[in-house]
Design an enzyme around this catalytic site. Structure first.
Site, mmCIF file in Angstrom:
data_model
loop_
_atom_site.group_PDB
_atom_site.id
_atom_site.type_symbol
_atom_site.label_atom_id
_atom_site.label_comp_id
_atom_site.label_asym_id
_atom_site.label_seq_id
_atom_site.Cartn_x
_atom_site.Cartn_y
_atom_site.Cartn_z
ATOM 1 N N PHE A 42 34.518 -54.193 44.520
ATOM 2 C CA PHE A 42 34.668 -53.185 43.235
ATOM 3 C C PHE A 42 36.046 -52.432 43.791
ATOM 4 C CE2 PHE A 42 34.740 -48.904 41.735
ATOM 5 C CZ PHE A 42 34.439 -49.069 40.402
ATOM 6 N N ASP B 3 41.131 -52.426 50.824
ATOM 7 C CA ASP B 3 40.651 -50.992 50.062
ATOM 8 C C ASP B 3 39.614 -50.319 50.890
ATOM 9 O OD1 ASP B 3 39.377 -49.335 48.333
ATOM 10 O OD2 ASP B 3 39.171 -50.568 46.550
ATOM 11 N N LYS C 186 38.268 -41.235 47.893
ATOM 12 C CA LYS C 186 36.861 -40.652 48.215
ATOM 13 C C LYS C 186 36.836 -39.378 48.953
ATOM 14 C CE LYS C 186 33.841 -43.490 45.703
ATOM 15 N NZ LYS C 186 34.146 -44.909 45.468
HETATM 16 C C1 LIG Z 1 35.067 -45.555 44.450
HETATM 17 C C2 LIG Z 1 35.856 -47.138 44.731
HETATM 18 C C3 LIG Z 1 37.028 -47.164 44.084
HETATM 19 C C4 LIG Z 1 37.355 -46.274 42.796
HETATM 20 O O1 LIG Z 1 37.741 -44.986 43.132
HETATM 21 P P1 LIG Z 1 37.715 -43.723 42.103
HETATM 22 O O2 LIG Z 1 38.015 -42.751 42.818
HETATM 23 O O3 LIG Z 1 36.415 -43.941 41.515
HETATM 24 O O4 LIG Z 1 38.948 -44.241 41.085
HETATM 25 C C5 LIG Z 1 37.978 -48.191 44.526
HETATM 26 N N1 LIG Z 1 37.849 -48.989 45.429
HETATM 27 C C6 LIG Z 1 36.228 -48.759 46.386
HETATM 28 C C7 LIG Z 1 36.025 -49.725 47.370
HETATM 29 C C8 LIG Z 1 35.434 -47.742 45.921
HETATM 30 O O5 LIG Z 1 34.416 -47.442 46.531
#
Ligand SMILES: *Cc1c(COP(=O)(O)O)cnc(C)c1O
Length: 421
Positions: free
Chosen positions: A145, A230, A259
């Protein structure tokens, strides 16, 4: 200070939203109005223990006094000037992030998704700057994701997020996490970058193995493909380390964060190695809000607390064995819990059934946990949580699991959400 939330009832809040807000979220019918540490208080005055921190965002807990004072002070001083001018905080936060990551430069944006979007563009730009214009493809992981904009969505696996919105960015290949053979087969001399979450978060809290990290490093050095880690969910102290990449030995050229970074104030960042930074030209990418003073001030406070002696990272290391042992205990006592996965303060309980009824049963007891990937209970507590608060939360989760198990053996599936009555 007047708070508009106290002049309205829970039902009126829900009803007004139902009429005017685009209906995208299956919200739990609870209205939080205040927070303090690891607790929320709802509109009816009921208190909840929070083991989710707004999906890993309220890293310092709710209403942290130092963070709150810093945000208020910054709001009264200067919030935004745009990226047309210098201010005193971007360089400061960038210096801290480069020191933590070992990468060289930082691009600031406003969310995790934007950080991923920038990473994908920077990878393309690296190759186009070098005249390798055919090198445009991406390799991503099944269950991965990365966000919901076109680029980030294109490397996000879940078909039901993708299918209504095609055509997406072309040329993405999918590899099962931790499958070295599939990785080697998928990466070619046309792969711009491989993007991975060191711990797959939305996919159900699934850490990559050190063996897979080493295969990723090998394929990058063999083919030149860029590695994007990520770390939006797994990074910045969540596992007790600055980055889970470091734990498994992954050596990414780009890292995305978000986050936890702003402790609740929206901020994301893309960290890049100099060899990539040097291929990006003035004006290639940008944002109006990215790296504004308010967000950078919050990030600075968070980063100070992250690495201070006795700070957030030290706390995560100290409490991790408590939560891990508690969760393993739940797994032994509850047939509904099939597996426990995680590290530090990111945990997934794989259930033998749907996660939603357990989340509802927990909420009815005043405990906030998440559900992801349909059958996984996800815990992302604030990084300030104490051992006693963990024990209190796990005792409530224990009761919630028992209730759902009893309902299932008596033939009532559960799943109805009822709060506090
Ligand atoms: C939450 C998340 C995103 C997206 O971040 P947003 O702040 O919602 O745009 C992308 N990659 C990972 C691994 C995430 O947990």
């Amino acid at each position: 200070m007047s708070n508009p939330s106290v002049t309205i009832t829970r039902d009126a809040v829900i009803d007004r939203e139902a009429r005017h807000v685009l209906q995208l979220y299956r919200r739990t019918p609870v209205v939080f109005v205040r927070g303090q540490g690891v607790r929320y208080v709802d509109i009816d005055g009921r208190s909840y223990l929070d083991l989710l921190s707004g999906i890993g965002v309220a890293s310092m807990g709710h209403a942290h006094p130092v963070l709150g004072d810093a945000i208020a002070d910054q709001a009264r001083t200067l919030v935004h000037t745009s990226n047309l001018y210098f201010h005193t905080l971007q360089g400061d936060v960038a210096e801290r992030l480069t020191a933590l990551s070992g990468l060289d430069r930082v691009f600031f944006c406003n969310s995790g998704t934007e950080a991923v979007e920038a990473a994908l563009k920077f990878a393309r730009r690296y190759w186009s700057s070098r005249g390798e214009t055919r090198r445009t493809r991406f390799v991503a992981l099944e269950r991965g994701f990365h966000g919901r904009t076109f680029g980030a969505l294109s490397v996000t696996a879940e078909p039901h997020y993708r299918e209504p919105f095609g055509p997406l960015v072309p040329g993405v290949s999918w590899v099962p996490a931790n499958d070295v053979g599939a990785l080697d087969a998928a990466v070619s001399d046309r792969t711009a970058a491989v993007i991975v979450e060191p711990i797959q978060g939305e996919g159900g809290v699934r850490p990559l193995t050190p063996a897979f990290a080493s295969a990723l490093n090998d394929v990058a050095s063999r083919t030149g493909t860029l590695l994007i880690a990520d770390e939006i969910q797994s990074g910045l102290g969540r596992t007790g380390e600055a980055f889970f990449s470091h734990t498994i030995g992954l050596r990414p050229a780009l890292v995305t964060v978000g986050k936890a970074l702003g402790g609740g104030v929206a901020i994301g960042a893309t960290l890049v190695a100099e060899r990539i930074a040097s291929t990006i030209a003035m004006g290639d990418h940008g944002t109006t809000y990215g790296g504004n003073l308010l967000a950078c001030r919050a990030a600075r406070v968070f980063l100070e607390h992250l690495t201070a002696p006795g700070g957030l990272q030290d706390n995560v290391r100290e409490v991790a064995p408590v939560i891990e042992a508690g969760l393993q205990g739940l797994a032994r006592r509850h047939p509904l819990v099939a597996e426990v996965r995680g590290r530090g303060l990111i945990w997934g309980l794989e259930l033998a059934g749907e996660a939603a009824p357990v989340v509802s049963a927990a909420l009815a007891r005043g405990l906030v946990v998440g559900a992801t990937a349909r059958t996984v209970i996800r815990l992302l507590p604030p990084l300030v949580i104490t051992p006693d608060e963990i024990r209190e939360g796990l005792a409530l989760l224990d009761e919630a699991l028992s209730e759902v198990e009893r309902a299932e053996t008596s033939g009532h599936a559960g799943g109805d959400v009822s709060v506090g009555h």
